[in-house]
Scaffold this motif. Structure first.
Motif, PDB file in Angstrom:
ATOM      1  N   LEU A  49       2.398 -13.052  -1.491  1.00 54.53           N
ATOM      2  CA  LEU A  49       2.823 -11.838  -0.809  1.00 54.53           C
ATOM      3  C   LEU A  49       3.104 -10.712  -1.799  1.00 54.53           C
ATOM      4  CD1 LEU A  49       5.279 -13.386   1.828  1.00 54.53           C
ATOM      5  CD2 LEU A  49       3.067 -12.330   2.317  1.00 54.53           C
ATOM      6  N   ARG A  50       3.790 -11.020  -2.880  1.00 49.79           N
ATOM      7  CA  ARG A  50       4.151  -9.989  -3.862  1.00 49.79           C
ATOM      8  C   ARG A  50       2.921  -9.414  -4.548  1.00 49.79           C
ATOM      9  NH1 ARG A  50       9.489  -9.288  -5.307  1.00 49.79           N
ATOM     10  NH2 ARG A  50       8.733  -8.206  -7.158  1.00 49.79           N
ATOM     11  N   SER A  51       1.858 -10.183  -4.640  1.00 47.20           N
ATOM     12  CA  SER A  51       0.664  -9.701  -5.347  1.00 47.20           C
ATOM     13  C   SER A  51      -0.211  -8.802  -4.486  1.00 47.20           C
ATOM     14  CB  SER A  51      -0.165 -10.891  -5.840  1.00 47.20           C
ATOM     15  OG  SER A  51      -0.747 -11.591  -4.751  1.00 47.20           O
ATOM     16  N   MET A  52      -0.053  -8.860  -3.176  1.00 44.46           N
ATOM     17  CA  MET A  52      -0.965  -8.153  -2.276  1.00 44.46           C
ATOM     18  C   MET A  52      -0.907  -6.625  -2.389  1.00 44.46           C
ATOM     19  SD  MET A  52      -3.109 -10.036  -0.633  1.00 44.46           S
ATOM     20  CE  MET A  52      -3.253 -10.875  -2.224  1.00 44.46           C
ATOM     21  N   PRO A  53       0.286  -5.985  -2.414  1.00 42.47           N
ATOM     22  CA  PRO A  53       0.276  -4.525  -2.553  1.00 42.47           C
ATOM     23  C   PRO A  53      -0.424  -4.048  -3.818  1.00 42.47           C
ATOM     24  CG  PRO A  53       2.426  -5.282  -1.835  1.00 42.47           C
ATOM     25  CD  PRO A  53       1.651  -6.510  -2.215  1.00 42.47           C
ATOM     26  N   ALA A  54      -0.180  -4.738  -4.936  1.00 38.94           N
ATOM     27  CA  ALA A  54      -0.832  -4.337  -6.186  1.00 38.94           C
ATOM     28  C   ALA A  54      -2.334  -4.559  -6.112  1.00 38.94           C
ATOM     29  CB  ALA A  54      -0.234  -5.115  -7.362  1.00 38.94           C
ATOM     30  N   ALA A  55      -2.756  -5.662  -5.469  1.00 37.04           N
ATOM     31  CA  ALA A  55      -4.188  -5.923  -5.322  1.00 37.04           C
ATOM     32  C   ALA A  55      -4.860  -4.833  -4.492  1.00 37.04           C
ATOM     33  CB  ALA A  55      -4.409  -7.295  -4.685  1.00 37.04           C
ATOM     34  N   GLY A  56      -4.222  -4.424  -3.383  1.00 34.45           N
ATOM     35  CA  GLY A  56      -4.762  -3.339  -2.573  1.00 34.45           C
ATOM     36  C   GLY A  56      -4.812  -2.034  -3.333  1.00 34.45           C
ATOM     37  N   ALA A  57      -3.782  -1.774  -4.140  1.00 33.10           N
ATOM     38  CA  ALA A  57      -3.749  -0.541  -4.921  1.00 33.10           C
ATOM     39  C   ALA A  57      -4.848  -0.523  -5.976  1.00 33.10           C
ATOM     40  CB  ALA A  57      -2.375  -0.395  -5.579  1.00 33.10           C
ATOM     41  N   VAL A  58      -5.063  -1.655  -6.634  1.00 35.87           N
ATOM     42  CA  VAL A  58      -6.115  -1.718  -7.662  1.00 35.87           C
ATOM     43  C   VAL A  58      -7.482  -1.457  -7.040  1.00 35.87           C
ATOM     44  CG1 VAL A  58      -7.341  -3.258  -9.238  1.00 35.87           C
ATOM     45  CG2 VAL A  58      -4.849  -3.220  -9.237  1.00 35.87           C
ATOM     46  N   LEU A  59      -7.768  -2.115  -5.914  1.00 34.06           N
ATOM     47  CA  LEU A  59      -9.072  -1.931  -5.282  1.00 34.06           C
ATOM     48  C   LEU A  59      -9.275  -0.478  -4.853  1.00 34.06           C
ATOM     49  CD1 LEU A  59     -11.709  -3.095  -4.235  1.00 34.06           C
ATOM     50  CD2 LEU A  59     -10.553  -3.657  -2.091  1.00 34.06           C
ATOM     51  N   MET A  60      -8.269   0.124  -4.243  1.00 39.72           N
ATOM     52  CA  MET A  60      -8.400   1.514  -3.808  1.00 39.72           C
ATOM     53  C   MET A  60      -8.539   2.448  -5.005  1.00 39.72           C
ATOM     54  SD  MET A  60      -8.777   3.759  -1.547  1.00 39.72           S
ATOM     55  CE  MET A  60      -8.525   2.781  -0.053  1.00 39.72           C
ATOM     56  N   ALA A  61      -7.835   2.152  -6.089  1.00 34.85           N
ATOM     57  CA  ALA A  61      -7.949   2.991  -7.286  1.00 34.85           C
ATOM     58  C   ALA A  61      -9.367   2.954  -7.839  1.00 34.85           C
ATOM     59  CB  ALA A  61      -6.950   2.531  -8.350  1.00 34.85           C
ATOM     60  N   VAL A  62      -9.990   1.783  -7.826  1.00 34.12           N
ATOM     61  CA  VAL A  62     -11.377   1.683  -8.303  1.00 34.12           C
ATOM     62  C   VAL A  62     -12.309   2.458  -7.380  1.00 34.12           C
ATOM     63  CG1 VAL A  62     -13.294   0.093  -8.719  1.00 34.12           C
ATOM     64  CG2 VAL A  62     -10.984  -0.525  -9.471  1.00 34.12           C
ATOM     65  N   VAL A  63     -12.090   2.349  -6.066  1.00 32.17           N
ATOM     66  CA  VAL A  63     -12.904   3.112  -5.109  1.00 32.17           C
ATOM     67  C   VAL A  63     -12.764   4.611  -5.379  1.00 32.17           C
ATOM     68  CG1 VAL A  63     -13.157   3.749  -2.672  1.00 32.17           C
ATOM     69  CG2 VAL A  63     -12.848   1.347  -3.315  1.00 32.17           C
ATOM     70  N   LEU A  64     -11.539   5.076  -5.583  1.00 29.40           N
ATOM     71  CA  LEU A  64     -11.310   6.497  -5.834  1.00 29.40           C
ATOM     72  C   LEU A  64     -11.887   6.932  -7.180  1.00 29.40           C
ATOM     73  CD1 LEU A  64      -7.647   6.778  -4.525  1.00 29.40           C
ATOM     74  CD2 LEU A  64      -9.688   7.763  -3.467  1.00 29.40           C
ATOM     75  N   ALA A  65     -11.934   6.012  -8.147  1.00 24.96           N
ATOM     76  CA  ALA A  65     -12.528   6.353  -9.437  1.00 24.96           C
ATOM     77  C   ALA A  65     -14.023   6.599  -9.306  1.00 24.96           C
ATOM     78  CB  ALA A  65     -12.256   5.234 -10.447  1.00 24.96           C
ATOM     79  N   TYR A  66     -14.685   5.832  -8.460  1.00 26.81           N
ATOM     80  CA  TYR A  66     -16.128   5.989  -8.267  1.00 26.81           C
ATOM     81  C   TYR A  66     -16.455   7.074  -7.239  1.00 26.81           C
ATOM     82  CZ  TYR A  66     -17.633   2.062 -11.118  1.00 26.81           C
ATOM     83  OH  TYR A  66     -17.908   1.245 -12.185  1.00 26.81           O
ATOM     84  N   ARG A  67     -15.607   7.226  -6.242  1.00 31.09           N
ATOM     85  CA  ARG A  67     -15.848   8.218  -5.193  1.00 31.09           C
ATOM     86  C   ARG A  67     -14.566   9.013  -4.960  1.00 31.09           C
ATOM     87  NH1 ARG A  67     -20.492   7.440  -2.415  1.00 31.09           N
ATOM     88  NH2 ARG A  67     -19.727   8.520  -0.558  1.00 31.09           N
TER      89      ARG A  67
END
Length: 418
Positions: free
Chosen positions: A262-280
């Motif tokens: 549970l504790r890892s999920m917010p950071a995992a979502g943030a990392v994925l969205m950050a990568v998406v925003l870096a590319y687009r």
């Protein structure tokens, strides 16, 4: 929603950004490892929950009390050297923790003193780093740089606690030594950044007017004030991190392993969205996107509060991390990219206090409300309040709602290509 641009990995061709990113990852890793070790170390000595709370307070107070001074320093002196010196102090303080653990700790108060010193050094580093980033990359790569910077920090937030817990099994000395080495490497990487700011022709006097100029700037710019305060209240009201142990044990019945997931999920979502925003990178309708992201954050918190399924709860927390990253991306771009360079340090220092206050006070608010009405109602009410805040801020700050582009055309946002 997005427009393609010269983004993705392109920003890493910039040598200064590579060094900046390396220092951010190393310091994030060190912060997280050391937080785990200090917590366990203090609890081993005291077996007191209050003692653990005092550790967090000792780390946060310096940033709040010294915000006006740290911002002034970031706007007056070479930000590279301020950050590098701060990391060097933290490396030395981690080494002092290592020596204290090696000698055989007897009292807890020296640890509090060292945590205060670490917090003070970090209070000087944060506004300097936030103000430094926009000067390192060309304008067209600024959005990508913001996203990658956030991704590196979030990645360290995922890896750091796990690494700190693993190394602590070998003894606190190993963690403190590793943190000291990471801070030292970050200091070297930051000092090696080649960009040199124009020398300050005349250092401004240390007066209340110059120290508080960051607060005045934020109050005078509704877009920046709206973005910072929206993020503050969203995290303050909608945070559920402090209550995750209760949900893991009493609602989902999953135990420590489930809590870790549970504790890892917010950071995992943030990392994925950050990568998406870096590319687009997000280009249009920035204000509306931020308001919608905060509303989505609140809805995901409500569903999490009502969930009795571990997969659904993990998915909700993943969504909260992704939505929060959109909010952070827009806010940081406004604060770092739109603020004049001469003011960035002071504005960033105020922004840092807002972020710290939302996290620390958010945990206190969650715990207090949960003690009164229960964990599930507290989380659901907090999520609903966050959605309400998103709606209200759209009305209270029409300039934020109407803001289209992240950076106005022709204004500050990064170093021009040479």
């Amino acid at each position: 929603m997005y427009e393609p641009s010269s983004s993705g990995w392109t920003v890493f061709r910039n040598g200064d950004f590579r060094l900046f990113g390396m220092s951010r990852f190393l310091t994030g890793l060190a912060y997280q490892m050391q937080a785990v070790a200090v917590g366990w170390f203090v609890y081993d000595l005291t077996h007191s929950a209050l003692a653990l709370g005092l550790v967090g307070l000792a780390g946060f107070l310096p940033a709040m009390l010294a915000a006006l001074i740290t911002g002034h320093v970031a706007d007056t002196y070479d930000r590279r050297l301020v950050a590098a010196a701060s990391f060097a102090v933290q490396a030395a303080t981690s080494a002092a923790l290592l020596a204290y653990a090696w000698r055989g700790a007897g009292a807890v108060w020296p640890i509090y003193g060292l945590v205060v010193l670490i917090g003070t050094a970090r209070a000087f580093a944060n506004p300097s780093l936030q103000a430094l980033l926009p000067t390192l990359v060309p304008r067209d790569l600024f959005g990508s740089a913001i996203a990658w910077n956030a991704s590196l920090w979030q990645s360290a937030s995922v890896l750091g606690p796990a690494l700190g817990g693993f190394l602590y099994a070998l003894g606190p000395k190993v963690v403190f030594g590793s943190a000291s080495a990471s801070f030292a490497l970050a200091a070297v990487a930051t000092a090696a950044i080649r960009f040199r700011p124009a020398p300050v022709s005349e250092r401004p006097p240390v007066t209340w007017a110059t120290l508080s100029a960051g607060i005045g700037y934020i109050r005078a710019h509704p877009v920046v004030l709206g973005a910072i305060s929206l993020d503050l209240f969203a995290v303050l009201l909608g945070g559920a991190t402090a209550l995750l142990p209760i949900f893991a044990a009493e609602v989902l019945h999953v135990g420590p392993l489930g809590l870790g997931a549970l504790r890892s999920m917010p950071a995992a979502g943030a990392v994925l969205m950050a990568v998406v925003l870096a590319y687009r990178p997000l280009r249009r309708h920035a204000g509306v996107r931020m308001l919608r992201a905060v509303a989505v954050f609140g809805v995901a918190i409500i569903v999490f509060g009502l969930s009795t399924s571990l997969p659904l709860s993990m998915a909700c927390l993943f969504v909260t991390g992704a939505a929060d990253m959109i909010s952070v991306y827009v806010r940081q771009t406004f604060v770092q990219g739109e603020t004049p360079d001469a003011m960035r340090g002071r504005v960033s220092a105020v922004n840092t206090v807002f972020i710290g206050a939302s996290n620390e006070l958010g945990e206190f608010e969650s715990g207090s409300v949960a003690a009164l009405i229960g964990a599930v109602p507290a989380v659901v009410v907090g999520g609903a309040a966050t959605v309400l805040v998103a709606v209200l801020w759209g009305r209270l700050f029409p300039a934020l709602r109407a803001r289209d582009r992240l950076l106005p055309r022709g204004e500050a946002g990064g170093r021009r290509p040479s």
